[in-house]
Motif scaffolding. Structure first.
Motif, PDB file in Angstrom:
ATOM      1  N   UNK A  95       0.832  -1.212   0.000  1.00  0.00           N
ATOM      2  CA  UNK A  95       0.000   0.000   0.000  1.00  0.00           C
ATOM      3  C   UNK A  95       0.863   1.258   0.000  1.00  0.00           C
ATOM      4  N   UNK A  96       1.973   1.247   0.715  1.00  0.00           N
ATOM      5  CA  UNK A  96       2.875   2.401   0.724  1.00  0.00           C
ATOM      6  C   UNK A  96       3.412   2.677  -0.678  1.00  0.00           C
ATOM      7  N   UNK A 111      -9.291  -3.792   2.632  1.00  0.00           N
ATOM      8  CA  UNK A 111     -10.292  -4.782   3.006  1.00  0.00           C
ATOM      9  C   UNK A 111      -9.539  -5.851   3.793  1.00  0.00           C
ATOM     10  N   UNK A 112      -9.926  -6.092   5.028  1.00  0.00           N
ATOM     11  CA  UNK A 112      -9.183  -7.059   5.827  1.00  0.00           C
ATOM     12  C   UNK A 112      -9.285  -8.460   5.226  1.00  0.00           C
ATOM     13  N   UNK A 113      -8.180  -9.216   5.155  1.00  0.00           N
ATOM     14  CA  UNK A 113      -6.858  -8.741   5.552  1.00  0.00           C
ATOM     15  C   UNK A 113      -6.022  -8.178   4.409  1.00  0.00           C
ATOM     16  N   UNK A 122     -11.303  -1.852  -5.747  1.00  0.00           N
ATOM     17  CA  UNK A 122     -10.325  -2.886  -5.417  1.00  0.00           C
ATOM     18  C   UNK A 122      -9.303  -2.996  -6.548  1.00  0.00           C
ATOM     19  N   UNK A 123      -8.048  -2.629  -6.269  1.00  0.00           N
ATOM     20  CA  UNK A 123      -7.012  -2.607  -7.304  1.00  0.00           C
ATOM     21  C   UNK A 123      -5.888  -3.601  -7.039  1.00  0.00           C
ATOM     22  N   UNK A 124      -5.905  -4.281  -5.897  1.00  0.00           N
ATOM     23  CA  UNK A 124      -4.826  -5.216  -5.628  1.00  0.00           C
ATOM     24  C   UNK A 124      -5.038  -5.968  -4.337  1.00  0.00           C
ATOM     25  N   UNK A 207      -4.210  -0.770  10.766  1.00  0.00           N
ATOM     26  CA  UNK A 207      -5.564  -0.549  11.272  1.00  0.00           C
ATOM     27  C   UNK A 207      -6.091   0.826  10.843  1.00  0.00           C
ATOM     28  N   UNK A 208      -5.220   1.817  10.787  1.00  0.00           N
ATOM     29  CA  UNK A 208      -5.644   3.156  10.379  1.00  0.00           C
ATOM     30  C   UNK A 208      -6.186   3.180   8.950  1.00  0.00           C
ATOM     31  N   UNK A 209      -5.785   2.194   8.145  1.00  0.00           N
ATOM     32  CA  UNK A 209      -6.208   2.153   6.749  1.00  0.00           C
ATOM     33  C   UNK A 209      -7.394   1.219   6.512  1.00  0.00           C
ATOM     34  N   UNK A 210      -7.858   0.533   7.532  1.00  0.00           N
ATOM     35  CA  UNK A 210      -8.982  -0.373   7.336  1.00  0.00           C
ATOM     36  C   UNK A 210     -10.226   0.409   6.936  1.00  0.00           C
ATOM     37  N   UNK A 211     -10.914  -0.087   5.917  1.00  0.00           N
ATOM     38  CA  UNK A 211     -12.129   0.569   5.458  1.00  0.00           C
ATOM     39  C   UNK A 211     -13.175   0.523   6.558  1.00  0.00           C
TER      40      UNK A 211
END
Length: 259
Positions: A95-96, A111-113, A122-124, A207-211
């Motif tokens: 993601x970075x 989207x976990x996980x 959804x791109x990857x 966790x900060x990036x979880x939808x």
């Protein structure tokens, strides 16, 4: 840097020179060893097949212009139950890399996980494998983290959200090579940080990036075994990490997971 290509008959890779595609070689940090496959090959499957011999830092890359398809071999020092947590700094690294090559106004969520969304598309995704029969209490011989990003939209102007690439969603700056290189650099840094604080900062970053949930009133936490804990006004719900990892391989040749 030497490049490698599958011989098409097994999982061994043989040295070749690739000149006809006009694509540049990857520039990876020194700990990484590159194996390059033809575009029809599956980087994750190949990395799993050679992991016991290839060793830590082996990065397998299937050379495609529409997808980033790569996998990295890791050699953990912890029992499998803890070693699996390396999935979190690895998916953060993927993601970075996306964030570094897209305009900042496009929100990036998980989207976990392992699903990665850009502007809700959804791109990857990422996935994790370990040796068959490995026990949670024993140190596994290897882990393999596989990463895919759909970077080019191939279905034309009628493309659905399920087939959009980062090029149309997030204003991609760079190419597949740039994204793989960025992923490798971020992975090194994230794994180093993961060791320093036993994973606390990387898991918080994840966790900060979880939808957010549809209800919008949930809070998330990652348990010590990797499970997702979802807390709502009705109580706490647990989602099992190992079971979720087992489902991450369900995707088609273009990197799309079933909806």
């Amino acid at each position: 840097m030497d490049e490698f290509q599958s011989n098409g008959e097994g999982e061994e890779a043989i040295p070749v020179k690739i000149t006809s595609l006009g694509r540049r070689e990857l520039v990876l940090p020194p700990p990484f060893t590159l194996i390059t496959l033809r575009e029809a090959r599956d980087a994750f499957a190949h990395a799993r097949a050679i992991a016991s011999e290839a060793g830590a830092g082996t990065l397998v890359w299937a050379r495609r212009f529409d997808l980033v398809d790569c996998a990295v071999v890791l050699e953990p020092a912890e029992p499998l139950a803890l070693a699996r947590l390396a999935f979190y700094p690895a998916i953060n690294a993927l993601a970075d890399a996306v964030a570094a090559h897209c305009a900042p106004e496009h929100p990036l969520t998980f989207d976990w996980p392992g699903g990665i969304r850009l502007d809700g598309v959804l791109v990857g995704d990422g996935q994790l494998a370990w040796p068959a029969g490995a026990r949670d209490a024993a140190v596994p011989d290897w882990l393999v983290f596989g990463a895919r990003l759909r970077i080019a939209t191939l279905d034309g102007p009628e493309a659905t959200s399920g087939s959009l690439g980062i090029d149309m969603v997030g204003g991609l700056e760079g190419d597949a090579e740039s994204l793989v290189e960025s992923f490798a650099r971020h992975l090194m840094a994230n794994l180093h940080g993961f060791s320093d604080d036993h994973g606390a900062s990387q898991i918080l970053h994840y966790v900060e990036r979880l939808a957010p949930s549809d209800s919008g009133d949930s809070s998330f936490a990652i348990d010590v075994n990797g499970d997702l804990l979802v807390t709502t006004g009705r109580g706490r719900r647990r989602r099992l990490f190992v079971e979720a990892l087992a489902r991450l391989g369900e995707r088609d040749a273009e990197g799309r997971r079933p909806s």
